[in-house]
Design a protein around this motif. Structure first.
Motif, PDB file in Angstrom:
ATOM      1  N   ARG A 227      12.791   7.313 -19.797  1.00 19.02           N
ATOM      2  CA  ARG A 227      13.606   6.424 -18.531  1.00 19.02           C
ATOM      3  C   ARG A 227      14.968   5.512 -18.836  1.00 19.02           C
ATOM      4  O   ARG A 227      15.926   5.638 -17.904  1.00 19.02           O
ATOM      5  CB  ARG A 227      12.387   5.418 -17.522  1.00 19.02           C
ATOM      6  N   GLU A 228      14.090   4.811 -20.120  1.00 19.77           N
ATOM      7  CA  GLU A 228      15.757   3.261 -20.839  1.00 19.77           C
ATOM      8  C   GLU A 228      16.944   5.246 -20.988  1.00 19.77           C
ATOM      9  O   GLU A 228      17.575   3.783 -21.164  1.00 19.77           O
ATOM     10  CB  GLU A 228      14.796   3.635 -22.291  1.00 19.77           C
TER      11      GLU A 228
ATOM     12  N   ARG B 228      21.960   9.808 -12.538  1.00 24.40           N
ATOM     13  CA  ARG B 228      22.071  10.902 -11.899  1.00 24.40           C
ATOM     14  C   ARG B 228      21.238  11.951 -12.903  1.00 24.40           C
ATOM     15  O   ARG B 228      21.554  12.936 -12.472  1.00 24.40           O
ATOM     16  CB  ARG B 228      23.692  11.954 -12.327  1.00 24.40           C
ATOM     17  N   ASP B 229      20.793  11.584 -13.522  1.00 23.05           N
ATOM     18  CA  ASP B 229      19.168  12.718 -14.481  1.00 23.05           C
ATOM     19  C   ASP B 229      18.360  12.618 -13.945  1.00 23.05           C
ATOM     20  O   ASP B 229      17.588  11.910 -12.832  1.00 23.05           O
ATOM     21  CB  ASP B 229      19.298  12.439 -15.978  1.00 23.05           C
TER      22      ASP B 229
ATOM     23  N   GLY C  55       8.745   3.246 -13.853  1.00 25.87           N
ATOM     24  CA  GLY C  55      10.125   3.815 -13.200  1.00 25.87           C
ATOM     25  C   GLY C  55      10.648   4.844 -12.980  1.00 25.87           C
ATOM     26  O   GLY C  55      12.496   4.657 -12.937  1.00 25.87           O
ATOM     27  N   PHE C  56       9.822   5.342 -12.916  1.00 25.23           N
ATOM     28  CA  PHE C  56      10.779   7.244 -12.185  1.00 25.23           C
ATOM     29  C   PHE C  56       9.987   6.570 -10.690  1.00 25.23           C
ATOM     30  O   PHE C  56       8.861   6.492 -10.711  1.00 25.23           O
ATOM     31  CB  PHE C  56      10.053   8.510 -12.645  1.00 25.23           C
TER      32      PHE C  56
ATOM     33  N   ALA D  29      14.183   5.806 -11.341  1.00 24.29           N
ATOM     34  CA  ALA D  29      14.317   4.524  -9.935  1.00 24.29           C
ATOM     35  C   ALA D  29      14.806   4.062  -9.967  1.00 24.29           C
ATOM     36  O   ALA D  29      15.012   3.494 -11.773  1.00 24.29           O
ATOM     37  CB  ALA D  29      12.639   3.764  -9.506  1.00 24.29           C
ATOM     38  N   ASP D  30      15.485   2.568  -8.929  1.00 21.89           N
ATOM     39  CA  ASP D  30      15.895   1.222  -9.493  1.00 21.89           C
ATOM     40  C   ASP D  30      15.529   0.512  -9.611  1.00 21.89           C
ATOM     41  O   ASP D  30      14.671  -0.125  -9.300  1.00 21.89           O
ATOM     42  CB  ASP D  30      17.199   0.737  -8.276  1.00 21.89           C
ATOM     43  N   THR D  31      15.847  -0.329 -10.786  1.00 19.51           N
ATOM     44  CA  THR D  31      14.581  -0.914 -12.251  1.00 19.51           C
ATOM     45  C   THR D  31      15.796  -2.537 -11.831  1.00 19.51           C
ATOM     46  O   THR D  31      15.689  -2.923 -12.535  1.00 19.51           O
ATOM     47  CB  THR D  31      14.668  -0.507 -13.070  1.00 19.51           C
TER      48      THR D  31
END
Ligand SMILES: C[S@@+](CC[C@H](N)C(=O)[O-])C[C@H]1O[C@@H](n2cnc3c(N)ncnc32)[C@H](O)[C@@H]1O
Length: 337
Positions: free
Chosen positions: A184-185, A190-191, A311-312, A333-335
């Motif tokens: 996620r990092e 857009r991925d 985080g997804f 996800a917006d973190t």
């Protein structure tokens, strides 16, 4: 020297690559195991593809293929052009061809990055793909999953990451969340990360799926590779292939399969290249991953929880008619808060 610890490998040992030394370290640890990629040298990769496609009881390849056949266009349209396609643990990329075809239809030419420890095998498969799909650029990355993800992270294109064949499920259940967080990092909004995961919960079907049909790869070729890489004298007939199902009933952890080789009798194996002897007790096991699991069996609640903890967000998911296999598309996800 009679010892079974990696630290006691003879000082005279030269020219054993770092990744192979990691195999020696894991094989000589108190819980003997090998990293899962070690099973997949070129011969292991060929055998895997052959056995998996002809198996009448292990249906993961067929289930995933049928989902991709129906939904390849949906998956390909999850990222915008220009995009790069990345295949984690790509192997032969036989099912990935469906996504390549869908992306070509949508976008035309693009770059495909297969990521796999079986470097020579994916290079050969990559050349075949370039011949079969003129205009496709294949840039194989021979290395570990996370190194492959970092390798593509700085590219300008949107990234569509595939992790098919239930391979994510071989990552230790203790490290799955951490590994997805690491991925996620490396991604931007857009991925997309697309996982193919097994949902088969039928005990009887699973015991048939993991039977003796796998001995050519998980025992014979594996021992052959160990003997070749380290000048060993391991005898295939003195190790038995074993399967066990561990069932879980919470949303936090999936059920999983444990594959291992069991030593038939007390025995000493000599590895000439390493100047090392390993003693096996009767019944002692060699596992195929550092974690407890070889292959997880999920349900949708567990997959949603996994995404949430990592985080997804679940962007979409598709199952087959029998609902025993799932392809799930995860969006970062917006973190920010
Ligand atoms: C079960 S096969 C799946 C092949 C293909 N994706 C499919 O769905 O048919 C798993 C693949 O992952 C690769 N692999 C396993 N662990 C790996 C790791 N830590 N880093 C990179 N590749 C790995 C293996 O070499 C093997 O080709």
């Amino acid at each position: 020297m009679t010892s079974d610890r990696a630290s006691d490998v003879s000082d005279d040992v030269i020219d054993v690559a770092d990744d192979l030394m990691s195999v020696v370290a894991s094989l000589t640890s108190s819980r003997r195991y090998v990293p899962q990629w070690y099973v997949y040298d070129t011969r292991g990769s060929e055998l895997c593809e052959e056995l998996i496609q002809k198996s009448k009881t292990y249906k993961v390849w067929q289930h995933e293929y049928s989902i991709l056949q129906t939904h390849a266009d949906d998956i390909a349209s999850k990222v915008s052009y220009p995009a790069v396609l990345v295949d984690l643990g790509s192997g032969a990329s036989s099912k990935t061809r469906l996504i390549i075809e869908a992306m070509r239809k949508l976008y035309g030419n693009f770059t495909f990055v297969p990521v796999d420890m079986a470097k020579e095998f994916i290079e050969t498969c990559g050349r075949r793909l370039e011949t079969d799909y003129p205009g496709l650029t294949v840039e194989p990355f021979g290395g570990l999953y996370m190194d492959g993800v970092r390798h593509v992270a700085s590219r300008d294109e949107a990234k569509l990451l595939l992790w098919l064949g239930n391979s994510f499920s071989n990552v230790s259940v203790h490290h799955q969340v951490e590994m997805l967080q690491d991925i996620r990092e490396q991604l931007t909004e857009r991925d997309r990360l697309v996982l193919g995961v097994d949902m088969n919960a039928d005990r009887e079907a699973l015991s048939q799926a993991y039977g003796d049909q796998w001995i050519p790869i998980w025992r014979d070729n594996f021992i052959c590779r160990l003997n070749k890489d380290f000048g060993g004298n391991m005898d295939v007939d003195r190790f038995e292939f074993d399967y066990e199902l561990v069932e879980k009933s919470t949303d936090e952890e999936p059920s999983y399969v444990v594959l291992s080789l069991i030593s038939s009798g007390k025995q000493r194996v000599h590895f000439e290249t390493l100047g090392l002897d390993i003693d096996f007790e009767d019944g002692e096991k060699i596992y195929f991953y550092e974690g407890p699991n070889t292959s997880c069996k999920w349900n949708l609640r567990q997959l949603r929880r996994l995404a949430e903890k990592s985080g997804f967000a679940v962007d979409a998911h598709w199952t087959n008619d029998e609902e025993n296999y799932c392809v799930i598309c995860l969006a970062p996800a917006d973190t920010s808060d």
